[in-house]
Design an enzyme around this catalytic site. Structure first.
Site, PDB file in Angstrom:
ATOM      1  N   TYR A 198       0.715   2.317  -7.288  1.00 41.11           N
ATOM      2  CA  TYR A 198       0.763   1.336  -6.214  1.00 41.11           C
ATOM      3  C   TYR A 198      -0.063   1.896  -5.063  1.00 41.11           C
ATOM      4  O   TYR A 198       0.238   2.963  -4.538  1.00 41.11           O
ATOM      5  CB  TYR A 198       2.209   1.068  -5.747  1.00 41.11           C
ATOM      6  CG  TYR A 198       2.187   0.049  -4.640  1.00 41.11           C
ATOM      7  CD1 TYR A 198       2.172  -1.308  -4.921  1.00 41.11           C
ATOM      8  CD2 TYR A 198       2.060   0.456  -3.317  1.00 41.11           C
ATOM      9  CE1 TYR A 198       2.057  -2.240  -3.916  1.00 41.11           C
ATOM     10  CE2 TYR A 198       1.942  -0.478  -2.301  1.00 41.11           C
ATOM     11  CZ  TYR A 198       1.947  -1.825  -2.605  1.00 41.11           C
ATOM     12  OH  TYR A 198       1.816  -2.744  -1.608  1.00 41.11           O
ATOM     13  N   ARG A 206      11.699 -13.374  -2.484  1.00 36.93           N
ATOM     14  CA  ARG A 206      11.323 -13.722  -1.107  1.00 36.93           C
ATOM     15  C   ARG A 206      10.549 -15.029  -1.072  1.00 36.93           C
ATOM     16  O   ARG A 206      10.058 -15.504  -2.100  1.00 36.93           O
ATOM     17  CB  ARG A 206      10.498 -12.603  -0.469  1.00 36.93           C
ATOM     18  CG  ARG A 206       9.237 -12.244  -1.220  1.00 36.93           C
ATOM     19  CD  ARG A 206       8.533 -11.057  -0.558  1.00 36.93           C
ATOM     20  NE  ARG A 206       7.361 -10.639  -1.301  1.00 36.93           N
ATOM     21  CZ  ARG A 206       6.550  -9.651  -0.979  1.00 36.93           C
ATOM     22  NH1 ARG A 206       6.766  -8.953   0.112  1.00 36.93           N
ATOM     23  NH2 ARG A 206       5.508  -9.347  -1.720  1.00 36.93           N
ATOM     24  N   ASP A 216      -1.709   0.958  -1.269  1.00 37.63           N
ATOM     25  CA  ASP A 216      -1.964   0.026  -0.177  1.00 37.63           C
ATOM     26  C   ASP A 216      -3.473  -0.090   0.032  1.00 37.63           C
ATOM     27  O   ASP A 216      -4.246   0.752  -0.423  1.00 37.63           O
ATOM     28  CB  ASP A 216      -1.287   0.519   1.110  1.00 37.63           C
ATOM     29  CG  ASP A 216       0.161   0.045   1.194  1.00 37.63           C
ATOM     30  OD1 ASP A 216       0.438  -1.079   0.739  1.00 37.63           O
ATOM     31  OD2 ASP A 216       1.007   0.789   1.718  1.00 37.63           O
ATOM     32  N   ARG A 227      15.810   2.370  11.498  1.00 41.50           N
ATOM     33  CA  ARG A 227      15.527   2.648  12.910  1.00 41.50           C
ATOM     34  C   ARG A 227      16.773   2.467  13.766  1.00 41.50           C
ATOM     35  O   ARG A 227      17.502   1.482  13.587  1.00 41.50           O
ATOM     36  CB  ARG A 227      14.429   1.715  13.427  1.00 41.50           C
ATOM     37  CG  ARG A 227      13.125   1.863  12.691  1.00 41.50           C
ATOM     38  CD  ARG A 227      11.962   1.661  13.641  1.00 41.50           C
ATOM     39  NE  ARG A 227      10.714   1.749  12.893  1.00 41.50           N
ATOM     40  CZ  ARG A 227      10.088   0.705  12.389  1.00 41.50           C
ATOM     41  NH1 ARG A 227      10.554  -0.519  12.567  1.00 41.50           N
ATOM     42  NH2 ARG A 227       8.969   0.871  11.729  1.00 41.50           N
TER      43      ARG A 227
HETATM   44  P1  FAD Z   1      -7.574  -5.210  -7.521  1.00 37.45           P
HETATM   45  O1  FAD Z   1      -7.449  -5.925  -6.236  1.00 37.45           O
HETATM   46  O2  FAD Z   1      -6.546  -5.462  -8.557  1.00 37.45           O
HETATM   47  O3  FAD Z   1      -9.012  -5.531  -8.120  1.00 37.45           O
HETATM   48  C1  FAD Z   1      -9.350  -5.239  -9.468  1.00 37.45           C
HETATM   49  C2  FAD Z   1     -10.329  -6.307  -9.942  1.00 37.45           C
HETATM   50  O4  FAD Z   1     -10.823  -5.912 -11.225  1.00 37.45           O
HETATM   51  C3  FAD Z   1      -9.707  -7.677 -10.121  1.00 37.45           C
HETATM   52  O5  FAD Z   1     -10.430  -8.636  -9.386  1.00 37.45           O
HETATM   53  C4  FAD Z   1      -9.782  -7.936 -11.615  1.00 37.45           C
HETATM   54  O6  FAD Z   1     -10.054  -9.307 -11.917  1.00 37.45           O
HETATM   55  C5  FAD Z   1     -10.954  -7.061 -12.023  1.00 37.45           C
HETATM   56  N1  FAD Z   1     -10.881  -6.617 -13.417  1.00 37.45           N
HETATM   57  C6  FAD Z   1      -9.888  -5.909 -14.000  1.00 37.45           C
HETATM   58  N2  FAD Z   1     -10.190  -5.652 -15.283  1.00 37.45           N
HETATM   59  C7  FAD Z   1     -11.400  -6.193 -15.513  1.00 37.45           C
HETATM   60  C8  FAD Z   1     -12.260  -6.232 -16.656  1.00 37.45           C
HETATM   61  N3  FAD Z   1     -11.918  -5.643 -17.821  1.00 37.45           N
HETATM   62  N4  FAD Z   1     -13.442  -6.871 -16.553  1.00 37.45           N
HETATM   63  C9  FAD Z   1     -13.795  -7.464 -15.389  1.00 37.45           C
HETATM   64  N5  FAD Z   1     -13.034  -7.446 -14.272  1.00 37.45           N
HETATM   65  C10 FAD Z   1     -11.848  -6.812 -14.326  1.00 37.45           C
HETATM   66  N6  FAD Z   1      -1.631  -3.505   0.428  1.00 37.45           N
HETATM   67  C11 FAD Z   1      -1.528  -3.389   1.778  1.00 37.45           C
HETATM   68  O7  FAD Z   1      -2.175  -2.539   2.380  1.00 37.45           O
HETATM   69  N7  FAD Z   1      -0.721  -4.263   2.495  1.00 37.45           N
HETATM   70  C12 FAD Z   1       0.009  -5.231   1.889  1.00 37.45           C
HETATM   71  O8  FAD Z   1       0.734  -5.980   2.577  1.00 37.45           O
HETATM   72  C13 FAD Z   1      -0.074  -5.352   0.473  1.00 37.45           C
HETATM   73  N8  FAD Z   1       0.638  -6.304  -0.153  1.00 37.45           N
HETATM   74  C14 FAD Z   1       0.602  -6.360  -1.519  1.00 37.45           C
HETATM   75  C15 FAD Z   1       1.390  -7.326  -2.147  1.00 37.45           C
HETATM   76  C16 FAD Z   1       1.406  -7.391  -3.520  1.00 37.45           C
HETATM   77  C17 FAD Z   1       2.265  -8.427  -4.182  1.00 37.45           C
HETATM   78  C18 FAD Z   1       0.645  -6.466  -4.283  1.00 37.45           C
HETATM   79  C19 FAD Z   1       0.717  -6.471  -5.781  1.00 37.45           C
HETATM   80  C20 FAD Z   1      -0.183  -5.536  -3.667  1.00 37.45           C
HETATM   81  C21 FAD Z   1      -0.200  -5.475  -2.268  1.00 37.45           C
HETATM   82  N9  FAD Z   1      -1.018  -4.557  -1.601  1.00 37.45           N
HETATM   83  C22 FAD Z   1      -0.927  -4.450  -0.236  1.00 37.45           C
HETATM   84  C23 FAD Z   1      -1.951  -3.664  -2.339  1.00 37.45           C
HETATM   85  C24 FAD Z   1      -3.369  -4.264  -2.519  1.00 37.45           C
HETATM   86  O9  FAD Z   1      -3.275  -5.461  -3.261  1.00 37.45           O
HETATM   87  C25 FAD Z   1      -4.243  -3.226  -3.240  1.00 37.45           C
HETATM   88  O10 FAD Z   1      -4.381  -2.096  -2.400  1.00 37.45           O
HETATM   89  C26 FAD Z   1      -5.661  -3.693  -3.592  1.00 37.45           C
HETATM   90  O11 FAD Z   1      -5.659  -4.966  -4.189  1.00 37.45           O
HETATM   91  C27 FAD Z   1      -6.296  -2.705  -4.551  1.00 37.45           C
HETATM   92  O12 FAD Z   1      -7.630  -3.082  -4.830  1.00 37.45           O
HETATM   93  P2  FAD Z   1      -8.328  -2.729  -6.214  1.00 37.45           P
HETATM   94  O13 FAD Z   1      -9.755  -3.103  -6.069  1.00 37.45           O
HETATM   95  O14 FAD Z   1      -8.011  -1.325  -6.610  1.00 37.45           O
HETATM   96  O15 FAD Z   1      -7.587  -3.643  -7.300  1.00 37.45           O
HETATM   97  N1  UDP Z   2      13.624  -3.574  -0.906  1.00 32.10           N
HETATM   98  C1  UDP Z   2      14.878  -4.142  -0.971  1.00 32.10           C
HETATM   99  N2  UDP Z   2      15.159  -5.179  -0.147  1.00 32.10           N
HETATM  100  C2  UDP Z   2      14.263  -5.692   0.714  1.00 32.10           C
HETATM  101  C3  UDP Z   2      12.985  -5.130   0.774  1.00 32.10           C
HETATM  102  C4  UDP Z   2      12.685  -4.059  -0.058  1.00 32.10           C
HETATM  103  O1  UDP Z   2      15.709  -3.725  -1.764  1.00 32.10           O
HETATM  104  O2  UDP Z   2      14.600  -6.654   1.424  1.00 32.10           O
HETATM  105  C5  UDP Z   2      13.330  -2.453  -1.830  1.00 32.10           C
HETATM  106  C6  UDP Z   2      12.589  -2.917  -3.102  1.00 32.10           C
HETATM  107  O3  UDP Z   2      13.061  -2.160  -4.190  1.00 32.10           O
HETATM  108  C7  UDP Z   2      11.155  -2.578  -2.781  1.00 32.10           C
HETATM  109  C8  UDP Z   2      11.318  -1.292  -1.958  1.00 32.10           C
HETATM  110  O4  UDP Z   2      12.517  -1.505  -1.185  1.00 32.10           O
HETATM  111  O5  UDP Z   2      10.386  -2.370  -3.950  1.00 32.10           O
HETATM  112  C9  UDP Z   2      10.166  -0.952  -1.032  1.00 32.10           C
HETATM  113  O6  UDP Z   2       9.960  -2.035  -0.121  1.00 32.10           O
HETATM  114  P1  UDP Z   2       8.513  -2.593   0.177  1.00 32.10           P
HETATM  115  O7  UDP Z   2       8.608  -3.572   1.265  1.00 32.10           O
HETATM  116  O8  UDP Z   2       7.585  -1.440   0.303  1.00 32.10           O
HETATM  117  O9  UDP Z   2       8.305  -3.425  -1.159  1.00 32.10           O
HETATM  118  P2  UDP Z   2       7.127  -3.682  -2.155  1.00 32.10           P
HETATM  119  O10 UDP Z   2       5.836  -3.281  -1.522  1.00 32.10           O
HETATM  120  O11 UDP Z   2       7.562  -2.860  -3.339  1.00 32.10           O
HETATM  121  O12 UDP Z   2       7.231  -5.168  -2.410  1.00 32.10           O
END
Ligand code: FAD
Ligand code: UDP
Length: 381
Positions: free
Chosen positions: A346, A277, A348, A175
């Site tokens: 991935y 982080r 959201d 930005r």
């Molecule tokens: P999950 O939340 O993974 O749910 C799947 C469920 O199925 C789990 O509870 C698991 O135990 C169960 N399961 C799997 N296999 C089996 C089995 N064989 N038997 C019984 N149960 C089972 N999204 C955002 O919008 N904003 C964010 O800031 C954001 N931050 C994130 C940060 C991280 C580190 C990560 C990894 C993801 C983030 N997300 C974020 C994405 C968000 O987590 C997902 O959109 C959401 O969890 C997807 O929901 P789901 O139900 O598809 O999967």
């Molecule tokens: N990223 C980075 N430095 C930062 C934040 C993000 O290099 O301080 C890169 C990293 O590879 C990350 C990608 O930018 O996977 C996208 O950022 P986002 O915040 O969407 O990360 P994520 O959801 O993958 O944790």
């Protein structure tokens, strides 16, 4: 109809609710001891701080229907994600904005000047960036790339940014003003009491029964008219073709008193800082006040067989394997593969909810027309 949903995360909860509202009987199984999947939040017993157990989750969307949907189940309070990063001995604002550029280069540029200046830093010989590195060099140049992206990305993904697609970096804006909001969506907020009560409220319907600590048993699938499966796609087939690559996360939890870092998320750009982080959870609920504080140091590494799969890698080898699993999934009648694990993407939260609403809708439309249930595999490619 009797429907089985595997997973009580957002995918399972939203599909289950919508189908239960149409009179179907819903059974949900989840291997964990709590609902909510990776969005699960819980209060720390000692400090009272609301903890995002599987990593920081901020709700942001442009999808008004999804925003209205979540607000119908819980109260959201305004929350803007303002991320900082520590790099080369200084703290900067992310995503890269005018403040970051001026601070990094010790300048006082106005927006147009900053735009022109960054163009002098950028590698304009790259016309069609393919890799993460090319995308960074083309748009921010080597200095900002080295400081903020190179080391962080190597830690996060365990490979060189030359091997990663440009799309990963495109998630982050650059930005030329002082807007330091990490996201640019119209709607953004945090559920006042965390995500788990929201999902509990979605699941609160007389047609839904949830069994926790219950893994999906494929032998029971025949007892149901249809299965929606939000577990790992390769896991459904017993990993018979090999494992799809994931990154997992280790959270090193520590408590303190007062304010540890002054913000919710502090990234660490330097390669020699082993974690990516630190999250200080109480800053996700700025309307609360707590004497103690709970933080997570976050480390990324390759996902082993017993680890929680977090980020799908989706590099070239995984895409070939994924194609083979998708072919298997499409040849599995009566099962719809949904959610972030079931489609190996991935996603959201807002996209997860949108797809869950659409999947339920498509299922209902099909059920109204025919008694044969299709597989409904959404192509993850
Ligand atoms: P999950 O939340 O993974 O749910 C799947 C469920 O199925 C789990 O509870 C698991 O135990 C169960 N399961 C799997 N296999 C089996 C089995 N064989 N038997 C019984 N149960 C089972 N999204 C955002 O919008 N904003 C964010 O800031 C954001 N931050 C994130 C940060 C991280 C580190 C990560 C990894 C993801 C983030 N997300 C974020 C994405 C968000 O987590 C997902 O959109 C959401 O969890 C997807 O929901 P789901 O139900 O598809 O999967
Ligand atoms: N990223 C980075 N430095 C930062 C934040 C993000 O290099 O301080 C890169 C990293 O590879 C990350 C990608 O930018 O996977 C996208 O950022 P986002 O915040 O969407 O990360 P994520 O959801 O993958 O944790």
């Amino acid at each position: 109809m009797d429907l089985l949903l595997v997973g009580a995360g957002l995918s399972g909860a939203v599909i289950g609710r919508n189908l239960a509202e149409q009179g179907h009987r819903i059974t949900i199984v989840d291997g964990r001891s709590h609902i909510g999947g990776n969005c699960h939040t819980e209060r720390d017993a000692e400090t009272g701080v609301m903890v995002h157990v599987y990593g920081p989750h901020i709700f942001h969307t442009d999808d008004e229907e999804v925003w209205n949907y979540v607000n119908a189940f819980t109260r959201f309070l305004p929350y803007k994600n303002r991320v900082k990063t520590t790099s080369q001995g200084a703290v900067y604002s992310l995503p890269i904005n005018l403040h970051t550029i001026n601070q990094f280069y010790g300048k006082t540029l106005r927006p147009d000047e900053a735009r022109a200046f960054l163009e002098t830093q950028a590698d304009t010989s790259i016309t069609d960036p393919q890799s993460f590195e090319e995308q960074a060099l083309r748009f921010v140049g080597p200095d900002l790339y080295e400081a903020f992206f190179k080391g962080y990305t190597e830690k996060q993904w365990g490979c060189s940014p030359t091997e990663l697609p440009a799309a990963i970096l495109k998630r982050l804006p650059v930005r030329f003003n002082y807007d330091d909001n990490y996201f640019f969506h119209r709607f953004q907020g945090m559920p006042e009491e965390g995500y788990t009560p929201m999902i509990e409220s979605i699941l609160d319907h007389p047609g839904i029964t949830v069994h926790l600590e219950t893994m999906f048993d494929p032998d029971t699938a025949a007892d149901y008219d249809h299965v929606f499966y939000s577990g790992p796609l390769d896991g459904y087939f017993d990993y018979r073709l090999g494992r799809l690559g994931y990154r997992t996360l280790d959270f090193e939890r520590f408590s303190d008193t007062g304010d540890y870092q002054g913000c919710a998320v502090m990234n660490y750009g330097d390669r020699d800082t082993p974690y990516t982080r630190i999250t200080e959870h109480k800053h996700f609920s700025p309307w609360e006040s707590h004497e103690g504080t709970v933080c997570y140091r976050e480390y990324a590494r390759e996902c082993g067989a017993d680890d929680i799969p977090y980020y799908p890698i989706r590099l070239v080898e995984e895409k070939a394997l994924l194609n083979d699993y998708v072919a298997l999934a499409k040849a599995t009648p009566g099962v719809t593969f949904v959610g972030r694990l079931g489609t190996y993407r991935y996603l959201d939260m807002d996209v997860t909810i949108r797809e869950a609403l659409d999947t339920a809708q498509a299922f209902l439309a099909h059920a109204a027309e025919s008694s044969a249930m299709p597989a409904f595999v959404k192509s993850p490619l």
